[in-house]
Write a protein that holds these residues in place. Sequence first.
Motif, mmCIF file in Angstrom:
data_model
loop_
_atom_site.group_PDB
_atom_site.id
_atom_site.type_symbol
_atom_site.label_atom_id
_atom_site.label_comp_id
_atom_site.label_asym_id
_atom_site.label_seq_id
_atom_site.Cartn_x
_atom_site.Cartn_y
_atom_site.Cartn_z
ATOM 1 N N ASN A 159 2.414 14.489 -11.425
ATOM 2 C CA ASN A 159 1.298 13.923 -12.192
ATOM 3 C C ASN A 159 0.011 14.694 -11.897
ATOM 4 N N ARG A 160 -0.199 15.002 -10.624
ATOM 5 C CA ARG A 160 -1.393 15.768 -10.254
ATOM 6 C C ARG A 160 -1.383 17.149 -10.905
ATOM 7 N N PHE A 161 -0.239 17.815 -10.867
ATOM 8 C CA PHE A 161 -0.182 19.178 -11.407
ATOM 9 C C PHE A 161 -0.506 19.179 -12.912
ATOM 10 N N CYS A 162 -0.011 18.180 -13.639
ATOM 11 C CA CYS A 162 -0.289 18.150 -15.081
ATOM 12 C C CYS A 162 -1.779 17.937 -15.341
ATOM 13 N N VAL A 172 -0.472 23.730 -4.501
ATOM 14 C CA VAL A 172 0.773 23.716 -3.723
ATOM 15 C C VAL A 172 0.399 23.736 -2.242
ATOM 16 N N TYR A 173 0.865 22.714 -1.500
ATOM 17 C CA TYR A 173 0.518 22.644 -0.079
ATOM 18 C C TYR A 173 1.466 23.546 0.720
ATOM 19 N N GLY A 174 0.884 24.457 1.482
ATOM 20 C CA GLY A 174 1.684 25.321 2.354
ATOM 21 C C GLY A 174 2.642 26.185 1.551
ATOM 22 N N GLY A 200 7.998 24.819 -0.299
ATOM 23 C CA GLY A 200 9.447 24.570 -0.346
ATOM 24 C C GLY A 200 9.778 23.098 -0.115
ATOM 25 N N GLN A 201 8.748 22.246 0.013
ATOM 26 C CA GLN A 201 8.983 20.808 0.246
ATOM 27 C C GLN A 201 9.755 20.261 -0.955
ATOM 28 N N THR A 202 10.959 19.773 -0.706
ATOM 29 C CA THR A 202 11.827 19.300 -1.788
ATOM 30 C C THR A 202 11.992 17.794 -1.693
ATOM 31 N N ARG A 203 11.889 17.143 -2.848
ATOM 32 C CA ARG A 203 11.999 15.686 -2.905
ATOM 33 C C ARG A 203 12.802 15.298 -4.152
ATOM 34 N N GLY A 204 13.238 14.030 -4.182
ATOM 35 C CA GLY A 204 13.845 13.490 -5.390
ATOM 36 C C GLY A 204 12.731 12.999 -6.311
ATOM 37 N N MET A 258 12.541 7.331 -0.699
ATOM 38 C CA MET A 258 13.404 8.408 -0.194
ATOM 39 C C MET A 258 12.832 8.995 1.090
ATOM 40 N N GLY A 259 11.505 8.923 1.223
ATOM 41 C CA GLY A 259 10.847 9.483 2.407
ATOM 42 C C GLY A 259 11.236 8.794 3.707
ATOM 43 N N GLU A 260 11.923 7.643 3.628
ATOM 44 C CA GLU A 260 12.406 7.015 4.869
ATOM 45 C C GLU A 260 13.362 7.953 5.605
ATOM 46 N N GLN A 290 0.901 -1.167 0.000
ATOM 47 C CA GLN A 290 0.000 0.000 0.000
ATOM 48 C C GLN A 290 0.929 1.203 0.000
ATOM 49 N N ARG A 291 0.894 2.028 -1.047
ATOM 50 C CA ARG A 291 1.959 3.011 -1.199
ATOM 51 C C ARG A 291 1.555 4.470 -1.005
ATOM 52 N N SER A 292 0.332 4.714 -0.583
ATOM 53 C CA SER A 292 -0.063 6.124 -0.440
ATOM 54 C C SER A 292 0.074 6.600 1.005
ATOM 55 N N ASN A 346 15.598 3.069 -2.648
ATOM 56 C CA ASN A 346 14.874 4.184 -2.045
ATOM 57 C C ASN A 346 14.475 5.146 -3.156
ATOM 58 N N GLN A 347 13.287 4.873 -3.671
ATOM 59 C CA GLN A 347 12.842 5.603 -4.859
ATOM 60 C C GLN A 347 12.232 6.951 -4.466
ATOM 61 N N GLY A 348 12.464 7.953 -5.300
ATOM 62 C CA GLY A 348 11.802 9.247 -5.126
ATOM 63 C C GLY A 348 10.417 9.205 -5.755
ATOM 64 N N VAL A 349 9.792 10.374 -5.920
ATOM 65 C CA VAL A 349 8.439 10.436 -6.476
ATOM 66 C C VAL A 349 8.521 10.207 -7.995
ATOM 67 N N VAL A 350 7.691 9.291 -8.494
ATOM 68 C CA VAL A 350 7.722 8.941 -9.927
ATOM 69 C C VAL A 350 6.719 9.814 -10.688
ATOM 70 N N PRO A 388 -3.917 25.096 2.361
ATOM 71 C CA PRO A 388 -3.402 24.830 3.711
ATOM 72 C C PRO A 388 -2.868 23.401 3.757
ATOM 73 N N ASN A 389 -1.639 23.237 4.236
ATOM 74 C CA ASN A 389 -1.001 21.913 4.122
ATOM 75 C C ASN A 389 -1.734 20.864 4.965
ATOM 76 N N PRO A 390 -2.269 19.826 4.310
ATOM 77 C CA PRO A 390 -2.965 18.782 5.080
ATOM 78 C C PRO A 390 -1.987 17.878 5.840
ATOM 79 N N SER A 410 11.459 21.363 -5.617
ATOM 80 C CA SER A 410 10.466 21.706 -4.596
ATOM 81 C C SER A 410 9.112 21.698 -5.301
ATOM 82 N N VAL A 411 8.023 21.619 -4.543
ATOM 83 C CA VAL A 411 6.709 21.640 -5.210
ATOM 84 C C VAL A 411 6.485 22.988 -5.901
ATOM 85 N N ARG A 412 7.063 24.049 -5.327
ATOM 86 C CA ARG A 412 6.980 25.365 -5.974
ATOM 87 C C ARG A 412 7.667 25.334 -7.348
HETATM 88 N N1 USQ Z 1 2.238 18.020 -2.542
HETATM 89 C C1 USQ Z 1 1.720 19.275 -2.841
HETATM 90 N N2 USQ Z 1 0.591 19.335 -3.588
HETATM 91 C C2 USQ Z 1 -0.046 18.231 -4.061
HETATM 92 C C3 USQ Z 1 0.486 16.960 -3.770
HETATM 93 C C4 USQ Z 1 1.630 16.898 -3.002
HETATM 94 O O1 USQ Z 1 2.262 20.307 -2.431
HETATM 95 O O2 USQ Z 1 -1.088 18.378 -4.727
HETATM 96 C C5 USQ Z 1 3.477 17.918 -1.747
HETATM 97 C C6 USQ Z 1 3.355 17.058 -0.498
HETATM 98 O O3 USQ Z 1 2.903 17.813 0.609
HETATM 99 C C7 USQ Z 1 4.769 16.540 -0.326
HETATM 100 C C8 USQ Z 1 5.285 16.449 -1.757
HETATM 101 O O4 USQ Z 1 4.416 17.252 -2.546
HETATM 102 O O5 USQ Z 1 5.549 17.481 0.351
HETATM 103 C C9 USQ Z 1 5.304 15.022 -2.308
HETATM 104 O O6 USQ Z 1 4.006 14.475 -2.149
HETATM 105 P P1 USQ Z 1 3.490 13.287 -3.097
HETATM 106 O O7 USQ Z 1 2.065 13.017 -2.764
HETATM 107 O O8 USQ Z 1 3.847 13.564 -4.499
HETATM 108 O O9 USQ Z 1 4.452 12.086 -2.645
HETATM 109 P P2 USQ Z 1 4.520 11.247 -1.302
HETATM 110 O O10 USQ Z 1 3.347 11.376 -0.447
HETATM 111 O O11 USQ Z 1 5.851 11.507 -0.667
HETATM 112 O O12 USQ Z 1 4.495 9.751 -1.851
HETATM 113 C C10 USQ Z 1 4.882 9.380 -3.180
HETATM 114 C C11 USQ Z 1 4.371 7.968 -3.422
HETATM 115 C C12 USQ Z 1 5.046 7.025 -2.427
HETATM 116 C C13 USQ Z 1 6.551 7.166 -2.523
HETATM 117 C C14 USQ Z 1 6.997 8.615 -2.341
HETATM 118 C C15 USQ Z 1 8.463 8.825 -2.645
HETATM 119 O O13 USQ Z 1 2.952 7.920 -3.280
HETATM 120 O O14 USQ Z 1 4.644 5.691 -2.714
HETATM 121 O O15 USQ Z 1 7.142 6.367 -1.547
HETATM 122 O O16 USQ Z 1 6.295 9.434 -3.292
HETATM 123 S S1 USQ Z 1 9.221 9.975 -1.538
HETATM 124 O O17 USQ Z 1 8.417 11.188 -1.486
HETATM 125 O O18 USQ Z 1 10.533 10.223 -2.033
HETATM 126 O O19 USQ Z 1 9.241 9.319 -0.230
#
Ligand code: USQ
Length: 404
Positions: free
Chosen positions: A251-254, A265-267, A270-274, A156-158, A110-112, A218-222, A334-336, A309-311
């Motif tokens: 994917n959501r933004f597109c 954009v939540y909050g 500046g949330q930065t991810r791979g 990567m979120g670990e 379950q990956r969400s 440790n995969q980033g966001v695909v 508002p960031n959930p 970053s999400v920005r």
């Molecule tokens: N975010 C927004 N707006 C949105 C959706 C997300 O600002 O509409 C922000 C989130 O608050 C977060 C960041 O974008 O700071 C990433 O959120 P995400 O929903 O794209 O990704 P996340 O919840 O971290 O989970 C996804 C996959 C998960 C995987 C993870 C990789 O669902 O299975 O493990 O990416 S990582 O983030 O590197 O841990």
Amino acid sequence: DQSSSRDSSKRKRVMVIGGDGYCGWATALHLSKKNYEVAIVDNLIRRTFDLQLGLDSLSPIASIHDRVSRWKSLTGKTIELYIGDICDFEFFSAAFKSFEPDTVVHFGEQRSAPYSMMDRPRALFTQSNNVIGTLNVLFAIKEFSEDCHLVKLGTMGEYGTPNIDIEEGYITITHNGRTDTLPYPKQANSFYHLSKVHDSNNIHFSCKTWGIRATDLNQGVVYGVRTDETDMHEELCNRLDYDGVFGTALNRFCVQAAVGHPLTVYGKGGQTRGYLDIRDTVQCMELAIANPAKPGEFRVFNQFTEQFSVRDLAALVSKAGEKLGIDVKTITVPNPRIEKEEHYYNAKCTKLIELGLQPHYLSDSLIDSLLNFAVAYKDRIDMKQIMPSVSWKKFGAAQVRSVV
Ligand code: USQ
Ligand code: NAD
């Protein structure tokens, strides 16, 4: 007899757990194309989550049975199917013994993060499904084929967002004059991300104790949806999630841009991810399988190609939208979640490159193609599913929405 024909064919046998899902389906086809013998193990629970929550993939997806028969008719290649739950050891051990994998690729969790934060039952489900499933895979390898290589999807979120550089799995620390190389500290931000931390610990222990060979990716966001193989026919089309529970940032933004919904954009953003392109997910899987870990080794790769970053992502999608004549707006939601909104982030990702990964960096053309894909399926978009509905703060013991 079956085993001698297997020996003589010398084709490596890869069991893809979670092979009906987003990363797993693309990977199963790619490996089959590359001449691996592939079996998919999946209990189709991802499809059930959609039915229960009233969600759907943006792209229509064929049943797993139609998917594999279409693949066979197009390529002549067979993908074996084992439909069942890996938490059920009787089912899983039978599938394992029947297929005799050289490698098990494990996507089947379950990956969400939002799903895991909906309510107590779903938090418990996420951790039991993920942790017990992975333990069963480890027990099956120990019991039936100690040489089998486990390639496990971590995240990567670990690591969370520490104020120092993130290394690949391990960090060398000098403390009170003594030095050791230790697992990198983990600070996950949801019950889902925590399930991956627990998995990593269980796998590491099993490698040390039983000599199992494992690679934790440790995969980033695909992002993205199309790969060479899924593009071959509409019945091979991959899923694309855009809703507030399963949809991921780019994917959501597109999809939001395609229907004229402001980008969420939540909050502070500046949330930065791979991040990485799904075409690179399949490449990374192929590289990890072709270059297995050594017996007893718990190898960790950070699997992403770029940081945003999400920005940054919102700005890139707005710019690409402009070119296509779409007026894209961004709103601050508002960031959930409970997470840092401005922070240092610098994660290493060199090991897969050293093995030969040739990244598809995020480009205007990829965003264009995702935007066009989303526009093509615009009529299927349910606007009610776009805004986030799960709050980390309001988390309660009661069950929300329908029962799992
Ligand atoms: N975010 C927004 N707006 C949105 C959706 C997300 O600002 O509409 C922000 C989130 O608050 C977060 C960041 O974008 O700071 C990433 O959120 P995400 O929903 O794209 O990704 P996340 O919840 O971290 O989970 C996804 C996959 C998960 C995987 C993870 C990789 O669902 O299975 O493990 O990416 S990582 O983030 O590197 O841990
Ligand atoms: P997904 O939900 O699309 O696919 C997972 C598949 O596993 C589904 O088909 C589901 O039915 C199956 N599954 C779940 N539990 C199972 C069980 N107990 N027995 C059998 N099958 C089961 O997810 P995805 O996006 O393809 O992610 C795959 C893996 O990659 C996950 O482990 C996820 O944590 C990891 N990952 C995904 C992303 C991403 O951005 N999508 C990023 C980093 C890591």
